[in-house]
Design an enzyme around this catalytic site. Structure first.
Site, mmCIF file in Angstrom:
data_model
loop_
_atom_site.group_PDB
_atom_site.id
_atom_site.type_symbol
_atom_site.label_atom_id
_atom_site.label_comp_id
_atom_site.label_asym_id
_atom_site.label_seq_id
_atom_site.Cartn_x
_atom_site.Cartn_y
_atom_site.Cartn_z
ATOM 1 N N LYS A 65 47.004 32.719 41.673
ATOM 2 C CA LYS A 65 45.661 33.127 41.209
ATOM 3 C C LYS A 65 44.627 33.274 42.155
ATOM 4 C CE LYS A 65 46.770 32.036 36.391
ATOM 5 N NZ LYS A 65 46.119 31.608 35.225
ATOM 6 N N ASP A 100 42.223 35.265 31.343
ATOM 7 C CA ASP A 100 42.146 33.867 30.782
ATOM 8 C C ASP A 100 41.092 33.544 30.128
ATOM 9 O OD1 ASP A 100 44.839 33.344 31.519
ATOM 10 O OD2 ASP A 100 44.223 32.522 33.474
#
Ligand code: ATR
Length: 267
Positions: A65, A100
């Site tokens: 990420k 997210d």
């Protein structure tokens, strides 16, 4: 056929293919969602190769990420969070996004949690914690971040507007006046443990866990016993997928169908 996928390592147990395939089926799309485990040293090659092959979109998970940032053009939110979980190949260059954060906000909205002016407590200052901290702050909440390693919470708090950093020992005090609590640590996944003292939970508090295996964590059981409202970890998982689907396709996602499939996979 439209190709989407997930970059991570390991990705074998990911539920994302099932959630996205549920949406493709619902809309009769000729599309598939595959999982890929590139070597860390080949992350850039993997992203560039996907673009060259006409892949429409990729999700990105642990451990890529942060590293994926170097290979995409970041939107403003992903830039502030410092992590990418969604890559969109729809433009001239791959763009990087963080659903997210959007997922956390939409999971709370779905449960009618008012964040504007709320006093939120966030446990955890890792990758997931960073995304949730910005989501809460952007929605107008003040955010008290408590983390096992206090310095990490303090460091995150300097980057997030209206946030303060603390150690876990501050949780009882912080929660006394809080409306919202989010657990963004991995505590509860392995053993039947909670990062929050049960006696700090109370009626009037909404408690969201990002752990989704098990769905009913010790924290959520303690919260229910204290008459707090609970939101399990499947909601954030669902809504980050919903946000990625909508970014890639430009269509409103079939949320309920995706949710049903996800819940049928979880216990
Ligand atoms: P992720 O990207 O999933 O958030 P991470 O960056 O490794 O993963 O962060 C994990 C988070 O869970 C951190 O906030 C970590 O606390 P530290 O910063 O002190 O390491 C927290 N965490 C993990 N195990 C924990 C435990 N047993 N007790 C309390 N917090 C824990």
């Amino acid at each position: 056929m439209q190709v989407y996928g997930l970059l991570g390592n390991p990705v074998g147990h990911s539920l994302s293919p099932r959630i996205h395939h549920a949406a493709y089926r619902e809309f009769g799309m000729d599309a598939c969602y595959a999982t890929f485990e590139p070597e860390p040293s080949e992350l850039g090659t993997a992203i560039e190769g996907a673009r060259a092959l006409g892949v429409r979109g990729l999700n990105v998970t642990i451990p890529f990420k942060q590293d994926a940032i170097s290979f995409v053009e970041l939107d403003e939110l992903a830039d502030r969070i410092g992590a990418v979980n969604t890559i969109d190949f729809g433009g001239d260059r791959p763009t990087g996004h963080n659903t997210d954060a959007v997922g956390a906000r939409r999971a709370l909205e779905r449960h009618d949690v008012a964040l504007d002016g709320a006093r939120a407590v966030l446990v955890g200052a890792g990758g997931a914690g960073r995304a949730v901290a910005f989501a809460l702050s952007d929605a107008g909440a003040t955010v008290s971040i408590a983390n096992r390693t206090e310095e990490r919470a303090e460091e995150l708090a300097t980057a997030v507007p209206n946030a303060t950093g603390h150690g876990l020992s501050a949780l009882n005090d912080l929660l006394a006046n809080a409306n919202v609590l989010v657990n963004a640590t991995s505590v509860g996944m392995e053993g039947d443990e909670s990062p929050v003292p049960a006696d700090a939970l109370h009626r009037g508090l909404t408690v969201m866990d990002i752990v989704y295996q098990p769905l009913e964590t010790r924290l959520l059981r303690d919260a229910a016993a204290a008459d707090a409202t609970t939101i399990d970890g499947a909601w954030m998982l669902l809504y980050q997928a919903v946000a990625a689907f909508e970014r890639w396709t430009g269509q409103e996602a079939p949320v309920e169908v995706m949710n049903d499939v996800l819940r049928s996979e979880l216990t």
